[in-house]
Scaffold this motif. Structure first.
Motif, PDB file in Angstrom:
ATOM      1  N   GLN A   7       0.838  -1.181   0.000  1.00 19.81           N
ATOM      2  CA  GLN A   7       0.000   0.000   0.000  1.00 19.81           C
ATOM      3  C   GLN A   7       0.883   1.245   0.000  1.00 19.81           C
ATOM      4  O   GLN A   7       1.935   1.250   0.631  1.00 19.81           O
ATOM      5  N   PRO A   8       0.473   2.305  -0.713  1.00 22.42           N
ATOM      6  CA  PRO A   8       1.274   3.521  -0.717  1.00 22.42           C
ATOM      7  C   PRO A   8       1.264   4.171   0.664  1.00 22.42           C
ATOM      8  O   PRO A   8       0.359   3.950   1.468  1.00 22.42           O
ATOM      9  N   ALA A   9       2.288   4.975   0.922  1.00 22.61           N
ATOM     10  CA  ALA A   9       2.345   5.717   2.178  1.00 22.61           C
ATOM     11  C   ALA A   9       1.132   6.639   2.256  1.00 22.61           C
ATOM     12  O   ALA A   9       0.551   7.019   1.237  1.00 22.61           O
ATOM     13  N   ALA A  10       0.760   7.017   3.460  1.00 17.75           N
ATOM     14  CA  ALA A  10      -0.456   7.803   3.675  1.00 17.75           C
ATOM     15  C   ALA A  10      -0.454   9.130   2.918  1.00 17.75           C
ATOM     16  O   ALA A  10      -1.499   9.601   2.493  1.00 17.75           O
ATOM     17  N   ASP A  11       0.702   9.720   2.735  1.00 17.35           N
ATOM     18  CA  ASP A  11       0.758  11.038   2.088  1.00 17.35           C
ATOM     19  C   ASP A  11       1.083  10.961   0.591  1.00 17.35           C
ATOM     20  O   ASP A  11       1.484  11.932  -0.016  1.00 17.35           O
ATOM     21  N   ARG A  12       0.863   9.790  -0.024  1.00 17.37           N
ATOM     22  CA  ARG A  12       1.168   9.618  -1.443  1.00 17.37           C
ATOM     23  C   ARG A  12      -0.063   9.158  -2.212  1.00 17.37           C
ATOM     24  O   ARG A  12      -0.939   8.504  -1.666  1.00 17.37           O
ATOM     25  N   GLN A  13      -0.050   9.490  -3.498  1.00 17.62           N
ATOM     26  CA  GLN A  13      -1.120   9.067  -4.390  1.00 17.62           C
ATOM     27  C   GLN A  13      -0.760   7.699  -4.967  1.00 17.62           C
ATOM     28  O   GLN A  13       0.361   7.514  -5.433  1.00 17.62           O
TER      29      GLN A  13
END
Length: 77
Positions: A7-13
């Motif tokens: 899963q992408p990091a929380a602050d990434r699209q």
């Protein structure tokens, strides 16, 4: 979960699976090019510069590459 399914990091699209595959392919090509350049530089450091008669003038390399790019685009650059 594999590396390709993280899963992408929380602050990434997030990117699409196709986009991720394209990025990985580009990274692999870039890594290959960097390794080839590093090998050449190590050879020069070990053996010195090649004799000019055994090299291709940069103008020829440039013109060849411009011709290749023009052919890919389907028109003259």
């Amino acid at each position: 979960m594999s590396d390709h399914e993280q899963q992408p990091a929380a602050d990434r699209q997030p990117v699409t699976p196709e986009g991720a595959d394209a990025l990985r392919a580009y990274a692999a090509r870039t890594r290959t090019s960097a390794n080839e350049l590093a090998a050449f530089l190590e050879d020069v450091a070990t053996n010195g510069l090649p004799a000019p008669e055994h090299t291709t003038p940069w103008e020829e390399v440039r013109d060849r590459r411009l011709a290749e790019l023009a052919a890919q685009r389907g028109h003259v650059a």
